[in-house]
Design an enzyme around this catalytic site. Structure first.
Site, PDB file in Angstrom:
ATOM      1  N   ASP A  67       2.334 -11.549   8.702  1.00 16.53           N
ATOM      2  CA  ASP A  67       1.938 -10.147   8.819  1.00 16.53           C
ATOM      3  C   ASP A  67       0.428  -9.968   8.890  1.00 16.53           C
ATOM      4  OD1 ASP A  67       1.645 -11.008   6.179  1.00 16.53           O
ATOM      5  OD2 ASP A  67       3.275  -9.772   5.419  1.00 16.53           O
ATOM      6  N   ASN A 136       8.785  -5.594  -5.203  1.00 14.92           N
ATOM      7  CA  ASN A 136       9.954  -4.768  -4.855  1.00 14.92           C
ATOM      8  C   ASN A 136      10.978  -5.556  -4.034  1.00 14.92           C
ATOM      9  OD1 ASN A 136       8.663  -5.036  -2.433  1.00 14.92           O
ATOM     10  ND2 ASN A 136       8.244  -2.855  -2.125  1.00 14.92           N
ATOM     11  N   HIS A 138      10.226  -7.396  -1.321  1.00 14.75           N
ATOM     12  CA  HIS A 138       9.914  -7.555   0.110  1.00 14.75           C
ATOM     13  C   HIS A 138       9.556  -9.001   0.445  1.00 14.75           C
ATOM     14  CE1 HIS A 138       5.333  -6.437  -0.421  1.00 14.75           C
ATOM     15  NE2 HIS A 138       5.480  -7.742  -0.460  1.00 14.75           N
ATOM     16  N   GLU A 143       9.863  -3.974   3.760  1.00 13.46           N
ATOM     17  CA  GLU A 143      10.028  -3.217   2.524  1.00 13.46           C
ATOM     18  C   GLU A 143      11.496  -2.829   2.329  1.00 13.46           C
ATOM     19  OE1 GLU A 143       7.537  -3.445   0.721  1.00 13.46           O
ATOM     20  OE2 GLU A 143       5.782  -2.300   1.324  1.00 13.46           O
TER      21      GLU A 143
HETATM   22  C1  F6R Z   1       1.945 -11.938   2.529  1.00 14.69           C
HETATM   23  C2  F6R Z   1       3.264 -11.323   2.475  1.00 14.69           C
HETATM   24  C3  F6R Z   1       3.793 -10.699   1.239  1.00 14.69           C
HETATM   25  C4  F6R Z   1       3.457 -11.448  -0.045  1.00 14.69           C
HETATM   26  C5  F6R Z   1       4.040 -10.738  -1.265  1.00 14.69           C
HETATM   27  C6  F6R Z   1       3.668 -11.435  -2.562  1.00 14.69           C
HETATM   28  O1  F6R Z   1       1.692 -12.457   3.820  1.00 14.69           O
HETATM   29  O2  F6R Z   1       3.900 -11.297   3.458  1.00 14.69           O
HETATM   30  O3  F6R Z   1       5.184 -10.577   1.371  1.00 14.69           O
HETATM   31  O4  F6R Z   1       3.969 -12.746   0.047  1.00 14.69           O
HETATM   32  O5  F6R Z   1       3.568  -9.427  -1.306  1.00 14.69           O
HETATM   33  O6  F6R Z   1       2.291 -11.329  -2.743  1.00 14.69           O
HETATM   34  P1  F6R Z   1       1.543 -12.159  -3.884  1.00 14.69           P
HETATM   35  O7  F6R Z   1       1.698 -13.583  -3.533  1.00 14.69           O
HETATM   36  O8  F6R Z   1       0.114 -11.721  -3.799  1.00 14.69           O
HETATM   37  O9  F6R Z   1       2.206 -11.804  -5.179  1.00 14.69           O
END
Ligand code: F6R
Length: 246
Positions: A67, A136, A138, A143
Site C-alpha cells: 500500500d 482492527n 486489517h 479495512e
Molecule cells: C503496512 C500495512 C498495514 C500494517 C498494519 C500493522 O504496509 O499494510 O496493514 O501492516 O497496520 O502496522 P504496525 O506494524 O505498525 O502495527
C-alpha cells in the site's frame, strides 16, 4: 493455518527472516510482497545483516508493496516508498526499478489502482507475501467492511487506523485520510503468506483472526482459507489464543 509462537519481537523477526531468506535462496528471482509499519522493521534489519555477510543476494528480486498513502510523494518521509528505501532497499543490492508501490501521487485513483494491478500481473504474481496486522484486523489497508475487496483500490482509512498511525506523524491532521491498497484477492493469490504479529494489544484481534469466523469484518480472517498461510506471533500476541503455536 500454521502458527509459530516466538518468545518476543526479536524471535518473530528472526523466524520470518529465515523463511524469507529460504525463499530468496530457493528462487533468486522471487517476487516478494512487502509491508511497512513497525512490525516488519526487525525482519528487514536481519535481511540487511545477512546481505552484508554475503548470505543473501537481492539482485534478481522483485518487490511489490501492499500500500501507499494517497497524496504522498516518494520524497515525503511519511510515504511508504520513503520507508522502504530507508528500511531495506537502500541497504541491499536490489534494483530500485524492480521495487513497486502504488503511485501515491497519481490523483486519478482508478488509474493508480488499475496500473498497480497491471504491474502485479506483469511480474507474474507474488511468491511470498509478508503482512502485519492492524488493530482492527486489517491487512494492507483492507479495512473491516461488508465484503472483501478483490484488487487494488482506494480506501478511506478508519478512525482506528488513523489513530494507530498518527504516531509516525507530527500531528493527527497530517495523517492522510486515504490510501491505495492491494486487494484481498491479490493477497490471497500469493504462494505463501506470513502474517507477523507482536504485542499484547493485538492479542484479541489475533484470536479472532485465527479462531473466529471468516468475515470481512475481520479482514485477516480470510487467511484461514489460504493453504500456505503462516502466522508468526510472539507470546504476548498469542496470549488469548490458547494451545496454539509450535
Ligand atoms: C503496512 C500495512 C498495514 C500494517 C498494519 C500493522 O504496509 O499494510 O496493514 O501492516 O497496520 O502496522 P504496525 O506494524 O505498525 O502495527
Amino acid at each position: 493455518m500454521r502458527v509459530y509462537k516466538t518468545k518476543d519481537y526479536e524471535g518473530m523477526s528472526k523466524k520470518a527472516a529465515f523463511l524469507m531468506a529460504a525463499q530468496i535462496n530457493a528462487k533468486p528471482d522471487s517476487v516478494l510482497g512487502l509491508a511497512t509499519g513497525s512490525t516488519p522493521v526487525g525482519v528487514y534489519r536481519q535481511l540487511i545483516q545477512w546481505y552484508r555477510e554475503d548470505l543473501l543476494d537481492f539482485s534478481r528480486i522483485t518487490t511489490i508493496n501492499l500500500d501507499e498513502y494517497r497524496g504522498l510523494a516518494a520524497e515525503n518521509d511519511q510515504s511508504y516508498r520513503y520507508f522502504m528505501n530507508h528500511n531495506l532497499f537502500d541497504h541491499v543490492n536490489i534494483r530500485k526499478e524492480c521495487t513497486y508501490l502504488p503511485d501515491g501521487t497519481e490523483p486519478d485513483s482508478k488509474k493508480a489502482c488499475r496500473e498497480y494491478d497491471a504491474i502485479i500481473k506483469g511480474v507474474g504474481g507474488i511468491d511470498l507475501q509478508i503482512l502485519g496486522l492492524g488493530r482492527n484486523g486489517h491487512i494492507g489497508f483492507n479495512e473491516p467492511g461488508d465484503y472483501f475487496e478483490k484488487t487494488t483500490h482506494c480506501v478511506d482509512l478508519t478512525e482506528s487506523t488513523i489513530e494507530a498511525n498518527k504516531r509516525f506523524f507530527q500531528k493527527e491532521e497530517d495523517v492522510p485520510r486515504q490510501a491505495y491498497t492491494m486487494g484481498i484477492q491479490t493477497i490471497m493469490g500469493a504462494g505463501t503468506i506470513l502474517l507477523l504479529v507482536s504485542g499484547e494489544e493485538k492479542a484479541e484481534i489475533l484470536r479472532q483472526v485465527i479462531c473466529g469466523p471468516v468475515t470481512p469484518r475481520v479482514p485477516a480472517s480470510i487467511l484461514q482459507m489460504h493453504p500456505r498461510a503462516v502466522v508468526i506471533a510472539d507470546e504476548a500476541a498469542l496470549s488469548r489464543t490458547e494451545n496454539l503455536g509450535e
